[in-house]
Design an enzyme around this catalytic site. Structure first.
Site, PDB file in Angstrom:
ATOM      1  N   LYS A 128       0.839  -1.197   0.000  1.00  0.00           N
ATOM      2  CA  LYS A 128       0.000   0.000   0.000  1.00  0.00           C
ATOM      3  C   LYS A 128       0.879   1.253   0.000  1.00  0.00           C
ATOM      4  O   LYS A 128       2.095   1.165   0.196  1.00  0.00           O
ATOM      5  CB  LYS A 128      -0.928  -0.001   1.216  1.00  0.00           C
ATOM      6  CG  LYS A 128      -0.208  -0.008   2.561  1.00  0.00           C
ATOM      7  CD  LYS A 128      -1.190  -0.121   3.707  1.00  0.00           C
ATOM      8  CE  LYS A 128      -0.445  -0.124   5.040  1.00  0.00           C
ATOM      9  NZ  LYS A 128      -1.365  -0.202   6.185  1.00  0.00           N
ATOM     10  N   ARG A 141     -10.568  -0.185  15.099  1.00  0.00           N
ATOM     11  CA  ARG A 141     -10.373   0.652  13.915  1.00  0.00           C
ATOM     12  C   ARG A 141     -11.221   0.091  12.776  1.00  0.00           C
ATOM     13  O   ARG A 141     -12.211   0.679  12.385  1.00  0.00           O
ATOM     14  CB  ARG A 141      -8.882   0.692  13.568  1.00  0.00           C
ATOM     15  CG  ARG A 141      -8.458   1.709  12.562  1.00  0.00           C
ATOM     16  CD  ARG A 141      -6.950   1.687  12.372  1.00  0.00           C
ATOM     17  NE  ARG A 141      -6.453   0.402  11.901  1.00  0.00           N
ATOM     18  CZ  ARG A 141      -5.177   0.188  11.563  1.00  0.00           C
ATOM     19  NH1 ARG A 141      -4.287   1.158  11.686  1.00  0.00           N
ATOM     20  NH2 ARG A 141      -4.803  -0.992  11.133  1.00  0.00           N
ATOM     21  N   TYR A 148      13.067  30.731   8.507  1.00  0.00           N
ATOM     22  CA  TYR A 148      11.858  31.437   8.918  1.00  0.00           C
ATOM     23  C   TYR A 148      11.780  31.617  10.430  1.00  0.00           C
ATOM     24  O   TYR A 148      12.085  30.696  11.199  1.00  0.00           O
ATOM     25  CB  TYR A 148      10.613  30.673   8.455  1.00  0.00           C
ATOM     26  CG  TYR A 148      10.287  30.860   6.994  1.00  0.00           C
ATOM     27  CD1 TYR A 148       9.928  32.109   6.490  1.00  0.00           C
ATOM     28  CD2 TYR A 148      10.327  29.788   6.107  1.00  0.00           C
ATOM     29  CE1 TYR A 148       9.620  32.288   5.149  1.00  0.00           C
ATOM     30  CE2 TYR A 148      10.020  29.948   4.769  1.00  0.00           C
ATOM     31  CZ  TYR A 148       9.673  31.204   4.296  1.00  0.00           C
ATOM     32  OH  TYR A 148       9.377  31.376   2.967  1.00  0.00           O
TER      33      TYR A 148
END
Length: 383
Positions: A49, A147, A269
């Site tokens: 997957k 799940r 940043y």
């Protein structure tokens, strides 16, 4: 006329890419064989997957098939179709189950759904009765994950339902371990016992419980088929011990600029990294848009990721941005690094597990986030 969104992405040249991803298919095959040996007589499948955990279904599946793998697991139908194209006669299961109205897609490509609810079982049975015939499907039993999957008591009731089970062919009964990477966790014993009880009621149906880490549990809950995923791709299935798997991935990024940051100036940043003394900064042409997670940023308060530069480990300096990572390479002799050089973000001892930990996550996420802007080089399996 084909829309631009459906056109193939242009090929990325190695000299033009900011990063190079090398995937060792021989190591992938060696890992599958190691897991197969550990699993004893159980069949060893492969979970492919998420585009084979970022390695590429189109490349990983043929290599594993040539090595002897005959069963594959994916999450979605689109992945299943790609796997079918790469392995025309393999058994392919779709883990995320039967989305409403999609039943006809399975026999069209000789695929098998993993049925994880009463509704899915009933829809598949109705589709088979309507003329498709007794098609195969896996039955997913929830033994603790909460799940997907039928509760154990519902699975036991299903085992006695001759009408439903008579409509299709249960080809596998399976569950999923919650904490297999923690061998001493008490839930492992509870899950193995619960699953053993359920599988006994499905007489003659092959059973599967173990993922990568489950293969290494002392109880050896291999049953008839094991389903490794992460370990195939080099991740450590035994986190508290040495990794028995070979590394599969090497990720390199190209330096596009070197500069000196004076003492007291900030990098990146929001200025969360300040130079302590004059520091040499290398900027890499890779960032979070390439899948290298922003959470691996290095600040003055928290160490983040590292890269190997001319054999020296160098810390990330400042926030990772969309397309760039900055490193403090002051420890590297000045003549040993220059613009255009490649540095290693994963590989050569800097493991995917370590990279994940430094990013505050797991190696699974690092692998599956690997982006499409890298130049990909595949080392042959050499069966």
């Amino acid at each position: 006329m084909t829309s631009a969104s459906n056109e193939p992405r242009p090929a990325i040249g190695e000299d033009e890419a900011g990063g190079l991803l090398t995937i060792d298919l021989a190591a992938l095959v060696a890992n599958w064989r190691t897991l197969a040996a550990k699993a004893g007589g159980a069949e060893t499948a492969a979970v492919v997957k998420a585009d084979a955990y970022g390695m590429g279904i189109d490349e990983a599946v043929p290599a594993l098939y040539a090595a002897g793998c005959r069963t594959f697991f994916v999450a979605h139908l689109v992945e299943a179709r790609r796997t079918r194209a790469a392995a025309p006669d393999a058994v392919i299961y779709v883990l995320n189950g039967l989305l409403p109205g999609t039943a006809a897609a399975y026999p069209a490509h000789d695929l098998r759904p993993v049925l994880g609810s009463q509704e899915e079982v009933e829809e598949w049975a109705a589709f088979c009765r309507a003329g498709a015939g007794r098609l195969p499907a896996a039955i997913h039993v929830d033994t603790g994950m909460n799940r997907l999957g039928l509760r154990a008591e519902a699975a036991l009731q299903l085992a006695e339902d001759a009408e439903l089970l008579g409509a299709f062919t249960p080809s596998l009964v399976m569950s999923h371990l919650v904490s297999a990477e923690e061998p001493e966790h008490p839930i492992n014993v509870r899950q193995i016992a619960a699953f053993t009880h359920v599988r006994e009621r499905f007489a003659g149906v092959p059973a599967s419980l173990s993922n990568s880490s489950g293969i290494f549990l002392p109880q050896a809950p291999h049953f008839d088929l094991v389903r490794p995923g992460y370990a195939l791709y080099g991740g450590n299935p035994t986190p508290e011990r040495a990794n028995p798997m070979r590394p599969v991935v090497q990720l390199e990024a190209r330096i596009i600029q070197l500069r000196w940051a004076p003492d007291g100036e900030t990098v990146g940043y929001n200025g969360h990294w300040t130079a302590q003394g004059r520091r040499r900064i290398a900027t890499l042409s890779v960032g979070y848009a390439d899948g290298y997670l922003r959470t691996a940023s290095g600040t003055n308060l928290k160490s983040g990721g590292e890269a190997l530069v001319a054999g020296v480990r160098c810390p990330f300096a400042g926030r990772i941005s969309m397309d760039l990572i900055t490193l403090d390479v002051s420890a590297v002799p000045e003549g040993a690094v220059q613009r255009g050089d490649k540095v290693t973000l994963i590989g050569n001892g800097l493991t995917v597990d370590e990279a994940g930990k430094r990013a505050g996550t797991i190696g699974y996420e690092m692998l599956t986030d690997l982006g499409e802007r890298y130049y990909r080089r595949y080392l042959p399996a050499g069966q």
